[in-house]
Design an enzyme around this catalytic site. Structure first.
Site, PDB file in Angstrom:
ATOM      1  N   ILE A 278       0.874  -1.172   0.000  1.00 29.01           N
ATOM      2  CA  ILE A 278       0.000   0.000   0.000  1.00 29.01           C
ATOM      3  C   ILE A 278       0.915   1.226   0.000  1.00 29.01           C
ATOM      4  O   ILE A 278       1.615   1.491   0.976  1.00 29.01           O
ATOM      5  CB  ILE A 278      -0.941   0.035   1.240  1.00 29.01           C
ATOM      6  CG1 ILE A 278      -1.761  -1.258   1.317  1.00 29.01           C
ATOM      7  CG2 ILE A 278      -1.887   1.232   1.157  1.00 29.01           C
ATOM      8  CD1 ILE A 278      -1.185  -2.308   2.190  1.00 29.01           C
TER       9      ILE A 278
ATOM     10  N   ASP B  82      10.110   7.158  -1.396  1.00 25.91           N
ATOM     11  CA  ASP B  82       9.522   8.239  -2.183  1.00 25.91           C
ATOM     12  C   ASP B  82       9.124   7.591  -3.509  1.00 25.91           C
ATOM     13  O   ASP B  82       9.974   7.279  -4.342  1.00 25.91           O
ATOM     14  CB  ASP B  82      10.551   9.350  -2.416  1.00 25.91           C
ATOM     15  CG  ASP B  82       9.985  10.469  -3.284  1.00 25.91           C
ATOM     16  OD1 ASP B  82       8.878  10.306  -3.852  1.00 25.91           O
ATOM     17  OD2 ASP B  82      10.653  11.513  -3.416  1.00 25.91           O
TER      18      ASP B  82
ATOM     19  N   SER C 131      -7.805   7.449  -8.063  1.00 23.97           N
ATOM     20  CA  SER C 131      -8.147   8.687  -8.767  1.00 23.97           C
ATOM     21  C   SER C 131      -8.884   9.566  -7.754  1.00 23.97           C
ATOM     22  O   SER C 131      -8.526   9.601  -6.566  1.00 23.97           O
ATOM     23  CB  SER C 131      -8.986   8.366 -10.013  1.00 23.97           C
ATOM     24  OG  SER C 131      -9.363   9.553 -10.654  1.00 23.97           O
TER      25      SER C 131
ATOM     26  N   TYR D 172      -3.610  18.378 -10.208  1.00 22.20           N
ATOM     27  CA  TYR D 172      -4.243  17.266  -9.489  1.00 22.20           C
ATOM     28  C   TYR D 172      -5.341  16.671 -10.370  1.00 22.20           C
ATOM     29  O   TYR D 172      -5.435  15.465 -10.548  1.00 22.20           O
ATOM     30  CB  TYR D 172      -4.815  17.806  -8.172  1.00 22.20           C
ATOM     31  CG  TYR D 172      -5.432  16.767  -7.263  1.00 22.20           C
ATOM     32  CD1 TYR D 172      -4.649  16.070  -6.354  1.00 22.20           C
ATOM     33  CD2 TYR D 172      -6.801  16.494  -7.295  1.00 22.20           C
ATOM     34  CE1 TYR D 172      -5.211  15.123  -5.497  1.00 22.20           C
ATOM     35  CE2 TYR D 172      -7.368  15.553  -6.455  1.00 22.20           C
ATOM     36  CZ  TYR D 172      -6.564  14.874  -5.555  1.00 22.20           C
ATOM     37  OH  TYR D 172      -7.125  13.931  -4.707  1.00 22.20           O
TER      38      TYR D 172
ATOM     39  N   LYS E  22      -5.474  12.898 -11.966  1.00 19.43           N
ATOM     40  CA  LYS E  22      -6.541  11.955 -11.611  1.00 19.43           C
ATOM     41  C   LYS E  22      -7.328  11.502 -12.850  1.00 19.43           C
ATOM     42  O   LYS E  22      -7.804  10.377 -12.907  1.00 19.43           O
ATOM     43  CB  LYS E  22      -7.458  12.560 -10.546  1.00 19.43           C
ATOM     44  CG  LYS E  22      -6.746  12.877  -9.220  1.00 19.43           C
ATOM     45  CD  LYS E  22      -6.079  11.644  -8.601  1.00 19.43           C
ATOM     46  CE  LYS E  22      -5.492  11.912  -7.225  1.00 19.43           C
ATOM     47  NZ  LYS E  22      -4.832  10.722  -6.640  1.00 19.43           N
TER      48      LYS E  22
HETATM   49  N1  NAD Z   1      -8.996  12.808   1.107  1.00 17.82           N
HETATM   50  C1  NAD Z   1      -9.742  13.070   0.068  1.00 17.82           C
HETATM   51  O1  NAD Z   1     -10.716  13.804   0.121  1.00 17.82           O
HETATM   52  C2  NAD Z   1      -9.430  12.401  -1.247  1.00 17.82           C
HETATM   53  C3  NAD Z   1     -10.389  12.434  -2.253  1.00 17.82           C
HETATM   54  C4  NAD Z   1     -10.105  11.841  -3.468  1.00 17.82           C
HETATM   55  C5  NAD Z   1      -8.891  11.218  -3.671  1.00 17.82           C
HETATM   56  N2  NAD Z   1      -7.974  11.201  -2.675  1.00 17.82           N
HETATM   57  C6  NAD Z   1      -6.693  10.537  -2.946  1.00 17.82           C
HETATM   58  O2  NAD Z   1      -6.431   9.550  -1.975  1.00 17.82           O
HETATM   59  C7  NAD Z   1      -5.021   9.342  -1.877  1.00 17.82           C
HETATM   60  C8  NAD Z   1      -4.643   9.306  -0.428  1.00 17.82           C
HETATM   61  O3  NAD Z   1      -4.888  10.582   0.119  1.00 17.82           O
HETATM   62  P1  NAD Z   1      -5.353  10.840   1.606  1.00 17.82           P
HETATM   63  O4  NAD Z   1      -6.533  11.698   1.550  1.00 17.82           O
HETATM   64  O5  NAD Z   1      -5.415   9.562   2.368  1.00 17.82           O
HETATM   65  O6  NAD Z   1      -4.142  11.779   2.081  1.00 17.82           O
HETATM   66  P2  NAD Z   1      -3.089  11.688   3.245  1.00 17.82           P
HETATM   67  O7  NAD Z   1      -2.276  12.921   3.091  1.00 17.82           O
HETATM   68  O8  NAD Z   1      -3.755  11.411   4.544  1.00 17.82           O
HETATM   69  O9  NAD Z   1      -2.202  10.420   2.844  1.00 17.82           O
HETATM   70  C9  NAD Z   1      -1.336  10.422   1.741  1.00 17.82           C
HETATM   71  C10 NAD Z   1      -0.072   9.657   2.124  1.00 17.82           C
HETATM   72  O10 NAD Z   1       0.781   9.642   0.968  1.00 17.82           O
HETATM   73  C11 NAD Z   1       2.110   9.847   1.412  1.00 17.82           C
HETATM   74  N3  NAD Z   1       2.933  10.377   0.334  1.00 17.82           N
HETATM   75  C12 NAD Z   1       2.860  11.604  -0.273  1.00 17.82           C
HETATM   76  N4  NAD Z   1       3.804  11.714  -1.224  1.00 17.82           N
HETATM   77  C13 NAD Z   1       4.489  10.544  -1.228  1.00 17.82           C
HETATM   78  C14 NAD Z   1       5.580  10.047  -1.991  1.00 17.82           C
HETATM   79  N5  NAD Z   1       6.190  10.789  -2.929  1.00 17.82           N
HETATM   80  N6  NAD Z   1       6.019   8.789  -1.747  1.00 17.82           N
HETATM   81  C15 NAD Z   1       5.434   8.029  -0.791  1.00 17.82           C
HETATM   82  N7  NAD Z   1       4.397   8.453  -0.035  1.00 17.82           N
HETATM   83  C16 NAD Z   1       3.941   9.689  -0.241  1.00 17.82           C
HETATM   84  C17 NAD Z   1       1.974  10.839   2.574  1.00 17.82           C
HETATM   85  O11 NAD Z   1       3.124  10.816   3.413  1.00 17.82           O
HETATM   86  C18 NAD Z   1       0.724  10.332   3.261  1.00 17.82           C
HETATM   87  O12 NAD Z   1       1.018   9.373   4.264  1.00 17.82           O
HETATM   88  C19 NAD Z   1      -4.365  10.448  -2.711  1.00 17.82           C
HETATM   89  O13 NAD Z   1      -3.965   9.905  -3.951  1.00 17.82           O
HETATM   90  C20 NAD Z   1      -5.482  11.446  -2.899  1.00 17.82           C
HETATM   91  O14 NAD Z   1      -5.335  12.188  -4.081  1.00 17.82           O
HETATM   92  C21 NAD Z   1      -8.200  11.783  -1.466  1.00 17.82           C
END
Ligand code: NAD
Length: 273
Positions: A8, A57, A140, A154, A158
């Site tokens: 993950i 990363d 996405s 973004y 997506k």
């Molecule tokens: N939260 C929302 O409303 C939402 C809605 C639609 C899509 N998403 C998508 O869900 C996914 C997860 O987001 P989230 O909301 O859980 O955010 P979050 O910030 O809680 O988690 C994202 C995680 O990704 C890690 N990360 C960032 N850049 C990285 C890199 N280069 N290498 C490794 N790890 C990295 C961060 O350290 C963090 O732990 C993202 O792709 C986001 O675009 C989120």
């Protein structure tokens, strides 16, 4: 029989963390790739056995490739599932005449493309390959179906994930690898600063349980591939591609693909791809 193994990316926080915990409960050995070492180590120590954190990363190919290899070996030469969650929002400055920061595209799209091919490489070499389906799920967003004007990169990244899923899904399925993606609405995580999150009425926040519903749907059906699933409130909604605008586009959308297949096969043979 050994336990199934899941990677993950972005599993140290938010949606990725919820899915990591869920897969672990289902009996998966889970490997988190994330930048956040503190949260990653905390998560794996709270899960106890069968959990590994590798600081990665994902936008750096060498790091991601090394982490896939480490995860595969740790899992006993087995890889069954990968959910690519790592994601960030836009980082470009509004200054004119300067090269803009395109990290969002690197993390949200390019790293996922690289991750998909790395997943295929290891899934093909997994113990018991061919006896079961391997699953890749990309992340996405509702922004990949509609748009998010405050975050154009973004949005582009997506939309890219939606296209990747639809194109790769049927092709990878020929090797028993399914490729699907989720498009969540707003979910309360660290991605969205609390001061912004509190501006949204509660009824428009999608719960993490809806993500888990989608994951369970993918796990429950080996035939699902190339699917794009919108997640809003309690609903998971499978979204079709737009219909061809006229008869010509409808023809190209079916027969055209057969022509591309044959044409690319002969070009690949000629050029030795
Ligand atoms: N939260 C929302 O409303 C939402 C809605 C639609 C899509 N998403 C998508 O869900 C996914 C997860 O987001 P989230 O909301 O859980 O955010 P979050 O910030 O809680 O988690 C994202 C995680 O990704 C890690 N990360 C960032 N850049 C990285 C890199 N280069 N290498 C490794 N790890 C990295 C961060 O350290 C963090 O732990 C993202 O792709 C986001 O675009 C989120």
């Amino acid at each position: 029989m050994s336990k199934p193994v899941a990677i993950i990316t972005g599993g140290a926080s938010g949606i990725g963390l919820a899915v990591t915990t869920h897969l672990h409960k289902l009996g998966y050995r889970v490997v988190i790739f994330d930048l956040n070492s503190e949260a990653g180590h905390e998560t794996v120590s709270s899960l106890g056995v069968d959990a590994l954190f590798i600081r990665t990363d994902v936008s750096d190919y060498t790091q991601q490739a090394r982490s896939f290899k480490q995860a595969f070996e740790w899992g006993g030469n087995r890889l069954d599932f990968c959910h690519a969650y790592a994601g960030i929002d836009d980082r470009q400055s509004l200054g004119v005449g300067k090269e803009i920061n395109t990290k969002t595209l690197d993390v949200n799209l390019e790293a996922v493309v690289q991750g998909l091919w790395l997943f295929k490489y290891y899934a093909r070499r997994s113990e018991g390959v061919g006896e079961r389906v391997a699953r890749f799920v990309a992340t996405s967003s509702a922004a990949g179906l509609y748009s998010m004007p405050t975050n154009p990169q973004y949005t582009a990244s997506k939309y890219g994930i939606v296209g990747l899923t639809r194109a790769a899904g049927p092709v990878f399925a020929k090797e028993s690898i399914t490729v699907n993606c989720i498009c969540p609405g707003v979910i309360a995580t660290n991605l969205c600063p609390p001061e912004i999150l509190q501006c949204f009425p509660k009824e428009h926040i999608t719960p993490l349980s809806t993500v888990i519903k989608a994951i369970d749907a993918f796990l429950g059906d080996d035939g699902m591939t190339g699917l794009v699933v919108e997640l809003s409130q309690e609903n998971i909604c499978f979204r079709d591609m737009v219909e061809g605008a006229n008869e010509s586009q409808k023809w190209l959308g079916t027969k055209g693909d057969e022509i591309w297949d044959k044409a690319y096969e002969s070009v690949a043979e000629r050029k030795g791809y």
